[in-house]
Design a protein around this motif. Structure first.
Motif: not given
Lengths: 311, 472
Positions: A2-4, A308-309
């Motif tokens: 995941l980017g997060r 995509m952070l």
């Protein structure tokens, strides 16, 4: 990944590195403050950490005057100061907590333990224990963190983003500290260095664990110009700008070679490789370092965008 | 109620050690209390280092607290467990059949076995999913059934948690910790293992993927790390080897749900969501929710993503519907209920209400929509002021409350300051449904740490114990 999650891992590592570097800076200034000072520069040195990571409003209200004890309390243990060691460790731990599924038990437990122990340290306890002991402890916990990452994490994205975070942060910190050192310590100008400045440059080198290395590489007395060369251009010095940039580049190429952040990292790396210390000093080291810090920030922004952070 | 009236898991009503505890008791006799105390401190350290903490809403004591862990296990023998396991599986099968029915033909309402109003006008009933066919017709993939014991033979079901039951991570970590602290105890008797729970859960979740998806991608969805059960969400994701996502990590596009990854969008097929219906899709439900995924419901409705538990299961863990679970068991399965319901007074009915208002001192009054021990009156332990307050609340909103007799919960030996003393316990087994309905042997035993207290909820200072099922 995941980017997060990548974002969490990246910032976890940045904050641990930030805590370590703040400990290094404080230890070094504390060390300098023990040396006799002839020109009243002793107190001025304590402004450096404040200007780097202090919260001046909180500091003035809570402590009033600049003194070693006040600065140390504010920069090490003041939870209301976002730049303090405890705030950095808390942020690191929060980020780790949010992504603990992607960390090994060793990494998570190490960072959690650090935070819990740090929470239990009061200013008086830090005085009892000795400031140097405290700074050593922070450094050790950071070594443990990196060691646990290196020794237990699968070479996947979590590893990559954690390493990226470490070196992007370290590059920034090295550049800032060196810039402050250059401002506050005598650089000798055309004449030779005063004896006390010689000791201060020694303390600065120690902040980068570079004292012995300096001896090995230059085998002479300490010259500010050589210190700058060591910390900016030497690829084999693990805290130098050149070394940090190389590590970042290796990680980015492994992840996605064609990303825009990779191109910027390549650019920065190339320009460091082409630079010589005499040339840098001709334009002025602080200006050079400032430019580097800006490029590093740009790199940070692009890493966020490309992976995509940033949502 | 005096503690000595209660059935004790170790000694029953007398002084004879019950069969299940014989071996443990021998060990206990030879073990100084100081060793238990020492192990207890060790357990605290382990939990703190692992970060097994939970957050308490509305507490000033700092955000994170440890749930008190007790080192004395709660032990059930094989026979007792067979009854319990059969009973909870039966209930969950009936509840799934009930949910499938009320969201389709509504036969049970047509037959009059359950008043239609009670279901159709219930806020937990979700007309949005009427007529929607779910994979394997499963609504409740994970259920936590709260059980109390009042005598050797009598077990009562207090609640069927069918929304997002939590606590299973404590069940697993408690066992892990006990094996670390008391390895000798596990060598001398055969305690049924439970650590296959995450794999069984994953298998259940994978078995309910959308039609045509051969290798479904499963994720755990959490409201975020400030949620009180965040540790559990992270724990389960890690144990199953799947991503732990928040609402902001997901988005809906081309009638599919995707997660934002470092390599771009990736399709998600099954979401084990630990977030209530109300917050799951701001377009369909609570528009202010920052936790959900806009458009999720439409993808669910088109059958392109599966939620576990499904939307609309809240109706089955409504305290007013609870009374009808025995009817469901009869209606759908044609079986006799193995486990009993606690007799429940409906405060919307005048006769029941008058009785309850006259007997508040003896009864437990619960808010129908409440959970976690909030909004509850325990008659025997209440003050006149509290009873007065509840009387007014009941009169203002009678249908929001139910009342039950105060049960004499069984006690279990527990390590307290002065040594070992009996404390009241309950039990929450976790029931999984995918291809079939199963339950891992044991569950989470919650214990009221205060002497005489009947409230076992962790939010109210309750602790937990490892639960052993001895193999025959």
């Amino acid at each position: 990944m995941l980017g997060r999650t990548a974002n969490n891992v990246y910032w976890m590592a940045r904050y641990v590195e930030r805590a370590e570097n703040m400990a290094r800076l404080l230890a070094s200034i504390y060390h300098m403050s023990l040396l006799p000072a002839s020109n009243g520069s002793a107190l001025r040195q304590w402004e450096a950490p404040l200007s780097l990571g202090g919260n001046r409003a909180v500091f003035d209200e809570r402590y009033g005057v600049i003194s070693p004890g006040n600065v140390l309390a504010h920069m090490a243990l003041d939870g209301d100061n976002p730049g303090s060691i405890i705030s950095s460790v808390r942020e690191a731990r929060e980020n780790a907590r949010e992504t603990r599924t992607n960390l090994t038990t060793e990494v998570w437990e190490g960072i959690n333990q650090t935070y819990l122990e740090l929470e239990g340290i009061s200013y008086s306890k830090m005085v009892d224990q000795g400031f140097q002991e405290f700074f050593e402890w922070v450094k050790e916990r950071s070594h443990l963190f990196r060691g646990a990452i290196y020794g237990t994490m699968r070479r996947g994205e979590a590893f990559t983003f954690s390493r990226l975070g470490t070196f992007v942060e370290r590059a920034d910190n090295t550049a800032r500290f060196l810039s402050i050192g250059w401002d506050t310590l005598g650089t000798g100008g055309k004449g030779s260095l005063a004896a006390e400045d010689y000791y201060r440059w020694g303390a600065l080198l120690r902040a980068f664990s570079a004292f012995k290395a300096y001896r090995e590489v230059y085998s002479g007395i300490i010259e500010p110009k050589r210190v700058a060369e060591l910390l900016v251009l030497r690829e084999d010095m693990p805290r130098s700008l050149q070394a940090c940039t190389s590590e970042v580049l290796v990680m980015l190429r492994a992840t996605r070679g064609d990303a825009s952040c990779t191109r910027v990292a390549e650019d920065v790396h190339r320009s460091l490789q082409r630079s010589r210390i005499d040339g840098i000093l001709r334009t002025g080291l602080p200006q050079f370092l400032n430019g580097y810090i800006n490029r590093n920030n740009e790199l940070n922004t692009l890493i966020g965008r490309d992976f995509m952070l940033v949502l | 109620m005096a503690l000595n009236e209660a059935f004790d898991e170790m000694r029953g009503l007398g002084e004879t050690i019950r069969e299940a505890y014989r071996s443990y008791n021998e060990w206990l006799d030879e073990t100084p209390i100081s060793r238990l105390t020492e192990r207890h401190q060790q357990a605290d350290l382990i939990f703190r280092r692992l970060g097994i903490t939970f957050s308490v809403y509305g507490s000033d004591e700092g955000v994170e607290r440890l749930i008190p862990f007790d080192v004395v296990p709660r032990i059930l023998d094989a026979g007792e467990w067979d009854t319990l396991a059969g009973g909870v599986i039966q209930r969950v099968r009936a509840i799934n059949a009930f949910l499938n029915d009320i969201y389709h033909e509504q036969n049970i309402l047509k037959s009059g076995r359950i008043p239609a109003d009670l279901v159709l006008h219930n806020p937990a009933f979700r007309p949005e999913v009427l007529g929607l066919d779910l994979p394997r017709n499963v609504y409740v993939h994970v259920a936590g059934i709260d059980i109390v014991r009042v005598s050797a033979e009598e077990f009562y079901v207090l609640e069927d948690n069918a929304r997002v039951p939590s606590g299973v991570s404590y069940m697993l970590e408690n066992r892990e910790t006990m094996m670390r602290l008391f390895p000798d105890l596990f060598g001398s008797q055969s305690v049924a293992p439970i650590n296959h729970y995450p794999q069984t859960l994953l298998r259940s979740l994978r078995s309910v993927g959308p039609r045509g998806v051969y290798d479904p991608t499963v994720v755990v969805m959490t409201p975020g790390h400030f949620n009180s059960a965040y540790f559990e969400h992270a724990f389960l994701a890690q144990q199953m080897g799947v991503e732990l996502v928040e609402g902001s990590d997901l988005f809906v596009e081309n009638d599919g749900v995707y997660m934002r990854t470092t390599e771009g969008p990736r399709r998600v097929d099954v979401i084990y969501r630990r977030i209530d219906d109300d917050f799951i899709d701001p377009l369909a439900f609570d528009a202010n929710s920052m936790l959900g995924v806009p458009g999720l419901l439409s993808v669910v409705r088109n059958g392109h993503v599966s939620l576990a538990n499904a939307i609309g299961t809240g109706i089955a863990d409504d305290k007013a519907i609870y009374c009808y679970v025995p009817d469901m068991i009869d209606f759908y399965l044609g079986e006799k209920p193995i486990l009993k319901n606690v007799p429940t007074y409906q405060l919307g009915e005048e006769e029941d209400r008058n009785y309850v208002l006259d007997h508040l001192e003896e009864l437990v009054v619960k808010e129908v929509a409440g959970s976690g021990g909030y909004g509850m009156l325990i008659g025997p332990a209440s003050t006149a002021d509290q009873r007065f307050e509840f009387r007014n609340k009941i009169l203002a909103h009678p249908t929001s409350f139910i009342a039950q007799p105060t049960l004499s919960l069984s006690t279990c030996p527990t390590l307290v300051d002065g040594g070992i003393a009996p404390r009241h316990v309950d039990l929450r087994p976790f029931v999984l449904t995918g291809e079939s309905t199963t339950v891992v042997p044991g569950g989470l035993t919650r214990v009221a740490m205060r002497e005489g207290s009947l409230v076992v909820n962790s939010s109210q200072g309750g602790g937990t114990k490892d639960t052993w099922v001895l193999e025959a």
